[in-house]
Scaffold this motif. Structure first.
Motif, PDB file in Angstrom:
ATOM      1  N   GLU A 125      33.341  38.789  35.680  1.00 16.72           N
ATOM      2  CA  GLU A 125      33.811  40.125  35.348  1.00 16.72           C
ATOM      3  C   GLU A 125      33.066  41.163  36.164  1.00 16.72           C
ATOM      4  O   GLU A 125      32.066  40.852  36.816  1.00 16.72           O
ATOM      5  CB  GLU A 125      33.735  40.414  33.850  1.00 16.72           C
ATOM      6  N   GLU A 135      40.586  50.527  37.167  1.00 21.23           N
ATOM      7  CA  GLU A 135      41.957  50.384  36.658  1.00 21.23           C
ATOM      8  C   GLU A 135      42.814  49.617  37.672  1.00 21.23           C
ATOM      9  O   GLU A 135      43.593  48.732  37.321  1.00 21.23           O
ATOM     10  CB  GLU A 135      42.526  51.781  36.393  1.00 21.23           C
ATOM     11  N   ARG A 138      41.963  45.887  37.485  1.00 19.42           N
ATOM     12  CA  ARG A 138      42.548  45.243  36.292  1.00 19.42           C
ATOM     13  C   ARG A 138      44.047  45.023  36.494  1.00 19.42           C
ATOM     14  O   ARG A 138      44.589  43.963  36.192  1.00 19.42           O
ATOM     15  CB  ARG A 138      42.302  46.114  35.057  1.00 19.42           C
ATOM     16  N   ARG A 139      44.705  46.034  37.035  1.00 19.54           N
ATOM     17  CA  ARG A 139      46.175  46.002  37.157  1.00 19.54           C
ATOM     18  C   ARG A 139      46.628  45.115  38.313  1.00 19.54           C
ATOM     19  O   ARG A 139      47.487  44.255  38.149  1.00 19.54           O
ATOM     20  CB  ARG A 139      46.676  47.440  37.361  1.00 19.54           C
ATOM     21  N   PRO A 144      38.916  41.095  34.736  1.00 14.88           N
ATOM     22  CA  PRO A 144      38.281  41.997  33.761  1.00 14.88           C
ATOM     23  C   PRO A 144      37.246  42.899  34.404  1.00 14.88           C
ATOM     24  O   PRO A 144      36.312  42.414  35.043  1.00 14.88           O
ATOM     25  CB  PRO A 144      37.615  41.032  32.763  1.00 14.88           C
ATOM     26  N   ILE A 145      37.433  44.196  34.293  1.00 11.86           N
ATOM     27  CA  ILE A 145      36.487  45.179  34.824  1.00 11.86           C
ATOM     28  C   ILE A 145      36.249  46.237  33.745  1.00 11.86           C
ATOM     29  O   ILE A 145      37.207  46.806  33.212  1.00 11.86           O
ATOM     30  CB  ILE A 145      37.024  45.862  36.094  1.00 11.86           C
ATOM     31  N   ARG A 146      35.013  46.470  33.430  1.00  7.14           N
ATOM     32  CA  ARG A 146      34.683  47.520  32.465  1.00  7.14           C
ATOM     33  C   ARG A 146      34.373  48.805  33.217  1.00  7.14           C
ATOM     34  O   ARG A 146      33.623  48.784  34.194  1.00  7.14           O
ATOM     35  CB  ARG A 146      33.479  47.126  31.629  1.00  7.14           C
TER      36      ARG A 146
END
Ligand SMILES: [Zn+2]
Length: 298
Positions: A125, A135, A138-139, A144-146
């Motif tokens: 991640e 964003e 992720r897209r 998974p990226i916070r």
């Protein structure tokens, strides 16, 4: 490759800080670039912006413009990160870890390295302070990226086997606190790879204040010894240090560049420095392991 940087906004306010490497408060002027400047620590020689913009103002610089830059350069940067990891012995570490190993890339931009690690079987991640870049990752990449800082992510203690950050630590207002958090989220015996511009490198020495890494977004410019001191101070054991990059593309004929690149790596004056460090295995485990060895030896 051009380094992306914002100019300080007129609304940014400055604050004085102590040296993150040694805690000293004495400074000498070093490089004055007009709308920002670098100082040198009077005690340990670390070069950093002091006064510096407030952390909340710095965070605002990473916006859509930064996303465009990262998307344009994602492939090239992934290639460089993989070369760096290769020099640090990443594949041998990877091969020695059991399945279920966990990888974290901090300052992961659009997540190209996270995606690469997932393909190699890691539970991987990322963390990224630039909301649009996180964003996008992720897209488009489905990884998974916070969004936020490593501290914002509040991962459980001892979660990761390997934490990587490339061209991140020089942007951070509090690099020591960052390394402390990396230490916390690593498993005992886990690895940390840190890559940053090398102030001891040939290009820094040749170009001084005109060095390509002397930009407003770099609040710290580490020497190899300063970086190692900070890493040791946070409890890590440095295992390997490498540097690379003799001269930037376009600044010398190809044959000269090849020679300088080779020499920079061989003699440690490359433009970028990477340190592989390890979180010690706990004392209890060490004692048990030594006891097993003794029993085995009887
Ligand atoms: Zn200092």
């Amino acid at each position: 490759m051009k380094t992306f940087s914002k100019h300080p906004a007129p609304s940014e306010r400055l604050e004085r800080v102590s040296c993150p490497v040694c805690g000293g408060r004495g400074i000498r002027p070093f490089w004055d670039l007009g709308d920002f400047s670098f100082s040198r620590c009077a005690d340990c020689g670390h070069v950093y912006q002091n006064p510096r913009p407030r952390p909340s103002d710095l965070a605002l610089r990473y916006d859509n413009e930064y996303l465009d830059y990262e998307v344009r350069n994602a492939e090239a940067y992934l290639r460089l990160m993989l070369l760096g990891l290769g020099d640090l012995g990443f594949e041998a570490i990877e091969a020695a870890l059991p399945s279920g190993r966990r990888f974290l890339d901090v300052g992961c931009a659009t997540g190209a390295l996270v995606e690469h690690a997932v393909r190699r079987g890691w539970e991987a991640e990322g963390v990224e302070v630039c909301g649009p870049a996180a964003e996008y990752g992720r897209r488009v990449r489905g990884v998974p990226i916070r969004t936020g800082t490593l501290q914002d992510a509040a991962f459980p203690e001892g979660r990761f086997d390997f934490v990587h950050s490339s061209h991140l630590i020089e942007h951070l207002p509090e690099p020591g606190e960052f390394l402390a958090e990396v230490f916390r989220v690593l498993k005992p015996g886990g690895y940390c790879a840190t890559v940053t511009p090398n102030r001891d490198g040939l290009q820094a020495r040749l170009f001084g204040g005109g060095w390509r890494s002397v930009i407003a977004d770099h609040v710290h410019l580490f020497s190899r010894s300063g970086l190692l001191r900070l890493i040791r101070a946070r409890g890590f054991t440095p295992l390997r240090t490498v540097t690379w990059g003799g001269i930037a593309l376009g600044l010398a004929p190809a044959s000269v560049k090849a020679l300088l690149d080779h020499s920079a790596k061989a003699f440690g004056f490359g433009d970028v420095v990477a340190v592989l460090a390890r979180k010690p295995i706990s004392v209890t485990k060490l004692v048990k392991r030594q006891a097993r060895r003794r029993i085995g030896a009887v």
